[in-house]
Design a protein around this motif. Structure first.
Motif, PDB file in Angstrom:
ATOM      1  N   PRO A   1       0.833  -1.202   0.000  1.00 47.96           N
ATOM      2  CA  PRO A   1       0.000   0.000   0.000  1.00 47.96           C
ATOM      3  C   PRO A   1       0.867   1.252   0.000  1.00 47.96           C
ATOM      4  CG  PRO A   1      -0.026  -1.025   2.161  1.00 47.96           C
ATOM      5  CD  PRO A   1       0.759  -1.934   1.264  1.00 47.96           C
ATOM      6  N   LEU A   2       0.378   2.287  -0.646  1.00 51.36           N
ATOM      7  CA  LEU A   2       1.100   3.558  -0.713  1.00 51.36           C
ATOM      8  C   LEU A   2       0.445   4.534   0.252  1.00 51.36           C
ATOM      9  CD1 LEU A   2       3.413   5.036  -2.124  1.00 51.36           C
ATOM     10  CD2 LEU A   2       1.761   5.848  -3.794  1.00 51.36           C
ATOM     11  N   GLY A   3       1.083   4.734   1.382  1.00 49.83           N
ATOM     12  CA  GLY A   3       0.563   5.667   2.380  1.00 49.83           C
ATOM     13  C   GLY A   3      -0.779   5.230   2.925  1.00 49.83           C
ATOM     14  N   THR A   4      -1.612   6.219   3.205  1.00 50.32           N
ATOM     15  CA  THR A   4      -2.921   5.939   3.789  1.00 50.32           C
ATOM     16  C   THR A   4      -4.047   6.018   2.762  1.00 50.32           C
ATOM     17  OG1 THR A   4      -3.159   8.264   4.388  1.00 50.32           O
ATOM     18  CG2 THR A   4      -2.194   6.786   6.049  1.00 50.32           C
ATOM     19  N   ALA A   5      -3.696   6.233   1.492  1.00 51.84           N
ATOM     20  CA  ALA A   5      -4.723   6.321   0.444  1.00 51.84           C
ATOM     21  C   ALA A   5      -5.336   4.941   0.212  1.00 51.84           C
ATOM     22  CB  ALA A   5      -4.119   6.844  -0.851  1.00 51.84           C
ATOM     23  N   PRO A   6      -6.641   4.798   0.439  1.00 50.31           N
ATOM     24  CA  PRO A   6      -7.263   3.485   0.262  1.00 50.31           C
ATOM     25  C   PRO A   6      -7.268   3.070  -1.213  1.00 50.31           C
ATOM     26  CG  PRO A   6      -8.933   5.153   0.707  1.00 50.31           C
ATOM     27  CD  PRO A   6      -7.591   5.816   0.854  1.00 50.31           C
ATOM     28  N   GLY A   7      -6.857   1.830  -1.472  1.00 49.19           N
ATOM     29  CA  GLY A   7      -6.880   1.287  -2.824  1.00 49.19           C
ATOM     30  C   GLY A   7      -5.672   1.624  -3.672  1.00 49.19           C
ATOM     31  N   LEU A   8      -4.725   2.432  -3.162  1.00 51.89           N
ATOM     32  CA  LEU A   8      -3.543   2.823  -3.935  1.00 51.89           C
ATOM     33  C   LEU A   8      -2.343   1.988  -3.486  1.00 51.89           C
ATOM     34  CD1 LEU A   8      -2.391   4.718  -6.100  1.00 51.89           C
ATOM     35  CD2 LEU A   8      -1.918   6.359  -4.272  1.00 51.89           C
ATOM     36  N   ASN A   9      -1.727   1.271  -4.431  1.00 54.11           N
ATOM     37  CA  ASN A   9      -0.583   0.409  -4.148  1.00 54.11           C
ATOM     38  C   ASN A   9       0.564   0.725  -5.083  1.00 54.11           C
ATOM     39  OD1 ASN A   9      -1.745  -1.495  -2.127  1.00 54.11           O
ATOM     40  ND2 ASN A   9      -3.166  -1.894  -3.800  1.00 54.11           N
ATOM     41  N   TYR A  10       1.776   0.432  -4.622  1.00 57.58           N
ATOM     42  CA  TYR A  10       2.957   0.538  -5.469  1.00 57.58           C
ATOM     43  C   TYR A  10       3.435  -0.871  -5.811  1.00 57.58           C
ATOM     44  CZ  TYR A  10       5.759  -0.854  -1.461  1.00 57.58           C
ATOM     45  OH  TYR A  10       6.277  -1.562  -0.411  1.00 57.58           O
ATOM     46  N   TYR A  11       4.243  -1.004  -6.851  1.00 64.43           N
ATOM     47  CA  TYR A  11       4.900  -2.262  -7.159  1.00 64.43           C
ATOM     48  C   TYR A  11       6.204  -1.959  -7.886  1.00 64.43           C
ATOM     49  CZ  TYR A  11       2.786  -1.687 -11.821  1.00 64.43           C
ATOM     50  OH  TYR A  11       2.402  -1.207 -13.044  1.00 64.43           O
ATOM     51  N   PHE A  12       7.136  -2.901  -7.814  1.00 64.21           N
ATOM     52  CA  PHE A  12       8.396  -2.768  -8.542  1.00 64.21           C
ATOM     53  C   PHE A  12       8.901  -4.162  -8.894  1.00 64.21           C
ATOM     54  CE2 PHE A  12       9.448  -2.841  -4.076  1.00 64.21           C
ATOM     55  CZ  PHE A  12      10.562  -3.671  -3.995  1.00 64.21           C
ATOM     56  N   GLY A  13       9.716  -4.221  -9.939  1.00 66.54           N
ATOM     57  CA  GLY A  13      10.217  -5.507 -10.380  1.00 66.54           C
ATOM     58  C   GLY A  13      11.251  -5.359 -11.481  1.00 66.54           C
ATOM     59  N   ALA A  14      11.458  -6.441 -12.221  1.00 69.27           N
ATOM     60  CA  ALA A  14      12.419  -6.475 -13.313  1.00 69.27           C
ATOM     61  C   ALA A  14      11.877  -7.402 -14.396  1.00 69.27           C
ATOM     62  CB  ALA A  14      13.771  -6.964 -12.824  1.00 69.27           C
TER      63      ALA A  14
ATOM     64  N   GLY B   1       5.741   1.024 -10.553  1.00 71.29           N
ATOM     65  CA  GLY B   1       4.442   1.547 -10.933  1.00 71.29           C
ATOM     66  C   GLY B   1       3.488   1.704  -9.773  1.00 71.29           C
ATOM     67  N   LEU B   2       2.327   2.257 -10.108  1.00 72.35           N
ATOM     68  CA  LEU B   2       1.229   2.445  -9.160  1.00 72.35           C
ATOM     69  C   LEU B   2      -0.005   1.733  -9.680  1.00 72.35           C
ATOM     70  CD1 LEU B   2       1.589   6.254  -8.382  1.00 72.35           C
ATOM     71  CD2 LEU B   2       2.336   4.336  -6.960  1.00 72.35           C
ATOM     72  N   GLN B   3      -0.786   1.210  -8.764  1.00 69.49           N
ATOM     73  CA  GLN B   3      -2.045   0.552  -9.117  1.00 69.49           C
ATOM     74  C   GLN B   3      -3.131   1.072  -8.184  1.00 69.49           C
ATOM     75  OE1 GLN B   3      -1.910  -3.684  -9.863  1.00 69.49           O
ATOM     76  NE2 GLN B   3      -3.829  -3.958  -8.748  1.00 69.49           N
ATOM     77  N   TYR B   4      -4.247   1.491  -8.779  1.00 67.64           N
ATOM     78  CA  TYR B   4      -5.366   2.017  -7.993  1.00 67.64           C
ATOM     79  C   TYR B   4      -6.588   1.134  -8.214  1.00 67.64           C
ATOM     80  CZ  TYR B   4      -8.895   5.082  -6.059  1.00 67.64           C
ATOM     81  OH  TYR B   4      -9.914   5.587  -5.315  1.00 67.64           O
ATOM     82  N   GLN B   5      -7.138   0.611  -7.140  1.00 67.36           N
ATOM     83  CA  GLN B   5      -8.293  -0.281  -7.205  1.00 67.36           C
ATOM     84  C   GLN B   5      -9.555   0.556  -7.407  1.00 67.36           C
ATOM     85  OE1 GLN B   5      -7.157  -3.493  -6.886  1.00 67.36           O
ATOM     86  NE2 GLN B   5      -9.135  -4.161  -7.667  1.00 67.36           N
TER      87      GLN B   5
END
Length: 154
Positions: free
Chosen positions: A69-82, A106-110
């Motif tokens: 999760p990214l901070g306290t924003a509901p439904g907002l997540n971060y991800y990283f990879g290769a 990236g960011l993903q918002y539900q």
């Protein structure tokens, strides 16, 4: 040949339509141009296939290293990879392609329980190759890419 490739991508997209974590994306990459395609998430691996303009196709495999999760924003997540992307183009009587090894974030918002919006950036080295004027050549450089799209789940 182009019709066959488009047909295969359409069959791939339709077969994934009922799968969990299927999605669609539009993207841009350097040194080539825009693309659109389909993604399939099979945590932690993501598979992508698309059409690149002009006259090309792409396939990618990405490994997601972390998410949360990214901070306290509901439904907002971060991800990283290769991952790695292979692009192939047919133009001007020749064949051109590249292998793009990249890190991504990236960011993903539900938007709803069944749909999420995502956006990401990719950076890394690219190895280009191709035929032109009866010869073969290759080169090495730095590339970047981006994707924006929707993910659907059941």
């Amino acid at each position: 040949m182009k019709k066959l490739i488009v047909g295969l991508i359409a069959v791939f997209a339709l077969s994934l339509a009922s799968a969990q974590n299927f999605g669609v994306y539009a993207g841009f990459s350097y040194p080539f141009s825009g693309s659109f395609g389909v993604v399939f998430n099979s945590n932690p691996v993501r598979y992508s296939a698309g059409i690149v303009f002009p006259f090309g196709v792409e396939g990618a495999v990405d490994y997601m290293i972390g998410t949360g999760p990214l901070g306290t924003a509901p439904g907002l997540n971060y991800y990283f990879g290769a991952g790695a992307t292979l692009d192939a183009f047919f133009a001007a009587g020749g064949f051109f392609g590249d292998v793009f090894i990249h890190g991504l974030g990236g960011l993903q918002y539900q938007l709803s329980p069944q749909m999420a919006l995502f956006g990401e950036l990719q950076l890394g080295p690219a190895i280009g190759f191709g035929t032109a004027f009866g010869g073969f050549g290759s080169g090495f450089g730095f590339g970047f890419g981006s994707k924006v799209g929707l993910l659907f789940s059941q």
